[in-house]
Enzyme design. Structure first.
Site, mmCIF file in Angstrom:
data_model
loop_
_atom_site.group_PDB
_atom_site.id
_atom_site.type_symbol
_atom_site.label_atom_id
_atom_site.label_comp_id
_atom_site.label_asym_id
_atom_site.label_seq_id
_atom_site.Cartn_x
_atom_site.Cartn_y
_atom_site.Cartn_z
ATOM 1 N N TRP A 13 0.778 -1.239 0.050
ATOM 2 C CA TRP A 13 0.127 0.103 0.100
ATOM 3 C C TRP A 13 0.871 1.143 0.151
ATOM 4 O O TRP A 13 1.825 1.442 0.886
ATOM 5 C CB TRP A 13 -0.850 0.180 1.402
ATOM 6 C CG TRP A 13 -1.602 1.614 1.340
ATOM 7 C CD1 TRP A 13 -2.767 1.602 0.709
ATOM 8 C CD2 TRP A 13 -1.278 2.360 2.362
ATOM 9 N NE1 TRP A 13 -2.841 3.058 0.945
ATOM 10 C CE2 TRP A 13 -2.234 3.542 1.717
ATOM 11 C CE3 TRP A 13 -0.349 2.675 3.167
ATOM 12 C CZ2 TRP A 13 -2.247 4.804 2.738
ATOM 13 C CZ3 TRP A 13 -0.379 4.026 4.000
ATOM 14 C CH2 TRP A 13 -1.276 4.829 3.648
ATOM 15 N N ASP A 50 -9.704 -2.876 1.358
ATOM 16 C CA ASP A 50 -10.033 -2.561 2.547
ATOM 17 C C ASP A 50 -11.346 -1.884 2.554
ATOM 18 O O ASP A 50 -11.488 -1.048 1.916
ATOM 19 C CB ASP A 50 -8.666 -1.664 2.878
ATOM 20 C CG ASP A 50 -8.992 -0.942 4.190
ATOM 21 O OD1 ASP A 50 -9.986 -0.487 4.759
ATOM 22 O OD2 ASP A 50 -7.672 -0.963 5.011
HETATM 23 C C1 RNT Z 1 -4.033 2.637 5.033
HETATM 24 C C2 RNT Z 1 -4.070 1.389 4.636
HETATM 25 C C3 RNT Z 1 -3.107 0.390 5.102
HETATM 26 C C4 RNT Z 1 -2.546 0.794 6.401
HETATM 27 C C5 RNT Z 1 -1.848 -0.299 7.257
HETATM 28 C C6 RNT Z 1 -1.116 0.057 8.426
HETATM 29 O O1 RNT Z 1 -5.166 3.369 4.720
HETATM 30 O O2 RNT Z 1 -5.254 0.684 4.852
HETATM 31 O O3 RNT Z 1 -3.536 -0.805 5.106
HETATM 32 O O4 RNT Z 1 -3.746 0.911 7.510
HETATM 33 O O5 RNT Z 1 -0.867 -0.702 6.265
HETATM 34 ZN ZN ZN Z 2 -5.680 -1.170 4.958
#
Ligand code: RNT
Ligand code: ZN
Length: 418
Positions: A184, A258
């Site tokens: 990410w 996500d």
């Molecule tokens: C950020 C993403 C990512 C992070 C983590 C800490 O918006 O969701 O996955 O939250 O990698």
């Molecule tokens: Zn995330």
């Protein structure tokens, strides 16, 4: 009535609906859920002391957060005694553990910097998932990493991600379980960009370079996480949904969704089936966005249940890599983790206790009144009795009893931290 007696009665009620509670319990135990280390210390890590940056933010200042590897491991151990079912460990690269006086920047990380985590996981029979950390670091320049116009910035983060692939393979080999490695990036622009294409093209090329190193694709499942906006990146994110899905599809890696990363009325539960038709495997970050990508603790709420149902009724437990992603700094962090982990496990059990085949059949026959009626009636089935038995059966506290352990731990351990 004992937990067992209540369970026997519930089992009978579910069986009248054609649901086998025994089978549901066995299946619910086995589905791996990855527990993110970053709930324990507000996403700070061990390789820097600065504030969290990169378009994400924690809010709150509840006392007792973990500040060292020993503390974080002890906290995770406490949580592991309170959550039922198969758990994986999800680490970020910023949680490298250096020996006294040693330091390696993110582009020079090696498996040795994670050997203590590998030991930790192996002792507890856990697999490990991993994440390059492309935030909270001086080489994130103007909020840009892999899409930066500066070739040195890009090269640094390419080296970092390549190092992470090697470390992920090490984790897979050590634990004997595949490592899900999620990329990410925070990259984006606060205001309307003049050029949307060039940064995305550079991101694509950087990713191609990262993936050009040899690695075992059975052991390392590389994923790419999309996002619609970040703090300070409200107008444009380079790694948008379309970018990541197309990239993942064309390069044979996994897309990661996500559920805090979409427009507010979009739901990930509706996306899973489409993705499953075109990808062998996909990955999830389960979180709870409240009005924005706020990463509140996951609850047993409608969308969490719906996500779990999509995994279960599409028979996709081995195709959907489940990880949690939230970070609440305003409440006891052990409790936050426990509630989130228990909630998702609850949602899986709930989905397994749903008469999925029967409901599908009714839908196929156009009996939509009954579909609605049964789904509604099932909500007041004695689910709690099965869940309690499940917890007892897994050797973790039943109902709110776990909170006593958390309070004791807070008094004995957390309250003594600076
Ligand atoms: C950020 C993403 C990512 C992070 C983590 C800490 O918006 O969701 O996955 O939250 O990698
Ligand atoms: Zn995330």
């Amino acid at each position: 009535m004992t937990v067992k007696e209540r369970y026997e009665s519930a089992k009978e009620i579910y069986s009248r609906m054609g649901v086998d509670a025994e089978k549901a319990i066995e299946a619910a135990k086995k589905i791996p859920v990855s527990m993110h280390c970053w709930q324990g210390d507000d996403v700070i890590g061990f390789d820097q002391r600065g504030a969290l940056s990169g378009g994400i933010q924690t809010t709150g200042n509840y006392p007792g957060k973990a500040g060292t590897p020993e503390e974080l491991m002890a906290d995770m151990d406490k949580v592991l005694t309170l959550v039922p079912g198969k758990t994986k460990l999800n680490l970020h690269a910023s949680y490298a553990i250096f020996k006294d006086g040693e330091f390696a920047d993110r582009d020079a990380l090696e498996s040795g910097h994670f050997s203590r985590w590998a030991e930790f996981a192996k002792k507890r029979n856990m697999g490990i998932d991993f994440n390059p950390t492309m935030f909270s670091h001086p080489m994130v320049k103007d909020n840009l990493t892999l899409s930066s116009p500066d070739p040195e910035v890009r090269a640094f983060w390419i080296r970092h991600c390549q190092a992470c692939i090697r470390i992920s393979q090490y984790f897979a080999e050590e634990t004997g379980q595949p490592c899900v490695m999620n990329i990410w990036i925070p990259d984006g622009y606060k205001d309307i960009p003049a050029d949307r294409l060039t940064p995305r093209k550079r991101f694509m090329e950087s990713l191609d370079e990262i993936l050009s190193i040899p690695y075992d694709k059975e052991k390392v499942l590389v994923c790419l996480e999309s996002k619609v906006f970040g703090i300070g990146m409200e107008s444009y994110t380079t790694g948008s949904s379309e970018f990541t899905i197309n990239y993942a599809a064309s390069r044979g890696i996994l897309p990661l969704m996500d559920n805090g990363h979409y427009h507010p009325t979009e739901v990930v539960s509706d996306k899973i089936s489409s993705m499953l038709l075109f990808f062998d495997k996909i990955a999830l970050h389960v979180t709870r966005p409240v009005r924005w990508d706020s990463d509140h603790v996951v609850l047993f709420d409608d969308e969490t249940r719906e996500i779990a149902k999509e995994i279960v009724r599409n028979d996709a437990a081995d195709r959907v890599m489940i990880g949690l992603d939230f970070f609440d700094a305003s409440i006891n962090r052990i409790a936050a983790w426990t509630v989130g982990m228990r909630s998702f496990r609850k949602a899986l059990l709930y989905a397994l206790l749903t008469p999925n085949e029967k409901l599908k059949q009714l839908q196929e026959e156009g009996r939509l009144t009954e579909v609605m009626m049964i789904q509604e009636e099932m909500k007041t089935y004695p689910f709690g009795d099965v869940w309690d038995y499940f917890c007892e059966n897994c050797g973790v506290p039943v109902r709110e009893d776990w909170y006593r352990d958390v309070k004791d731990y807070e008094a004995e351990v957390l309250s003594k931290r600076n």
